[in-house]
Design an enzyme around this catalytic site. Structure first.
Site, PDB file in Angstrom:
ATOM      1  N   ASP A 132      37.990  43.088  40.115  1.00 36.49           N
ATOM      2  CA  ASP A 132      37.874  44.905  39.234  1.00 36.49           C
ATOM      3  C   ASP A 132      36.773  45.488  40.634  1.00 36.49           C
ATOM      4  O   ASP A 132      36.251  45.045  41.592  1.00 36.49           O
ATOM      5  CB  ASP A 132      37.180  44.210  38.340  1.00 36.49           C
ATOM      6  CG  ASP A 132      37.734  43.864  36.793  1.00 36.49           C
ATOM      7  OD1 ASP A 132      38.917  43.295  37.668  1.00 36.49           O
ATOM      8  OD2 ASP A 132      36.731  43.379  36.319  1.00 36.49           O
ATOM      9  N   ASP A 150      45.069  44.262  35.588  1.00 36.22           N
ATOM     10  CA  ASP A 150      45.359  44.652  33.937  1.00 36.22           C
ATOM     11  C   ASP A 150      45.932  45.620  33.994  1.00 36.22           C
ATOM     12  O   ASP A 150      45.963  45.800  32.289  1.00 36.22           O
ATOM     13  CB  ASP A 150      43.326  45.127  34.214  1.00 36.22           C
ATOM     14  CG  ASP A 150      42.349  43.669  34.555  1.00 36.22           C
ATOM     15  OD1 ASP A 150      42.889  42.821  34.116  1.00 36.22           O
ATOM     16  OD2 ASP A 150      41.924  43.936  35.141  1.00 36.22           O
TER      17      ASP A 150
END
Length: 176
Positions: A132, A150
């Protein structure tokens, strides 16, 4: 027994539905993995790099699911999330295959979710965590870091939710 339908190939031809939208899935995976590789190469773990007010690039590793759900588990969650994402991916491909010609909106939504799921599966299998790096914040409040996979999953899910509101239940065969 050669009916007109059999001669034209309509009954023997396997149904492809909206599988042509798998190009979008491949594009999502490529962009997701490319941006994760860039983030990993260019950022130091946990060190925020300001991009603009309210937004940083911050390299983080998520062993859990959304919002780091189950990140503190003993490691079993890695394979649980891999298997779950693969099962969901198979279901999405089957749904794509069954979609009708007019269901382009749904095809795009499923392709986005599929690409995001597979992008994160790659990370879990290869690294043991999801990379991330997109990090929004407001003063002392920080939204959990996320990635482009995501984002694709979220956009696809939002499209599916919007679709339930934008067409009445009895509009089975009307165009998008």
């Amino acid at each position: 027994m050669g009916s007109a339908m059999g001669k034209s190939g309509d009954s023997a031809k396997p149904r492809a539905g909206k599988l042509k939208w798998l190009w979008l899935t491949v594009l999502v995976i490529a962009i997701d993995l490319g941006t994760k590789a860039l983030a990993t190469a260019m950022l130091s773990y946990g060190n925020p790099v300001p991009v603009m007010p309210l937004f940083n690039f911050t390299l983080l590793h998520n062993t859990g699911a959304a919002f780091s759900f189950l990140a503190g588990a003993a490691g079993w969650q890695r394979w649980f999330f891999v298997i779950l994402a693969l099962v969901v991916s198979v279901v999405l491909v089957l749904w794509l295959r069954k979609l009708e010609r007019h269901e382009t909106w749904s095809a795009i939504a499923f392709a986005l979710i599929l690409g995001g799921a597979l992008g994160n599966v790659y990370d879990r299998v290869v690294h043991g965590y999801v990379v991330d790096f997109l990090h929004f914040y407001w003063q002392n409040w920080h939204f959990p870091a996320f990635n482009l996979a995501d984002t694709a999953i979220t956009i696809g899910a939002a499209m599916i939710i919007l679709d339930t509101f934008r067409k009445p239940a009895d509009a089975d065969k009307k165009g998008d």
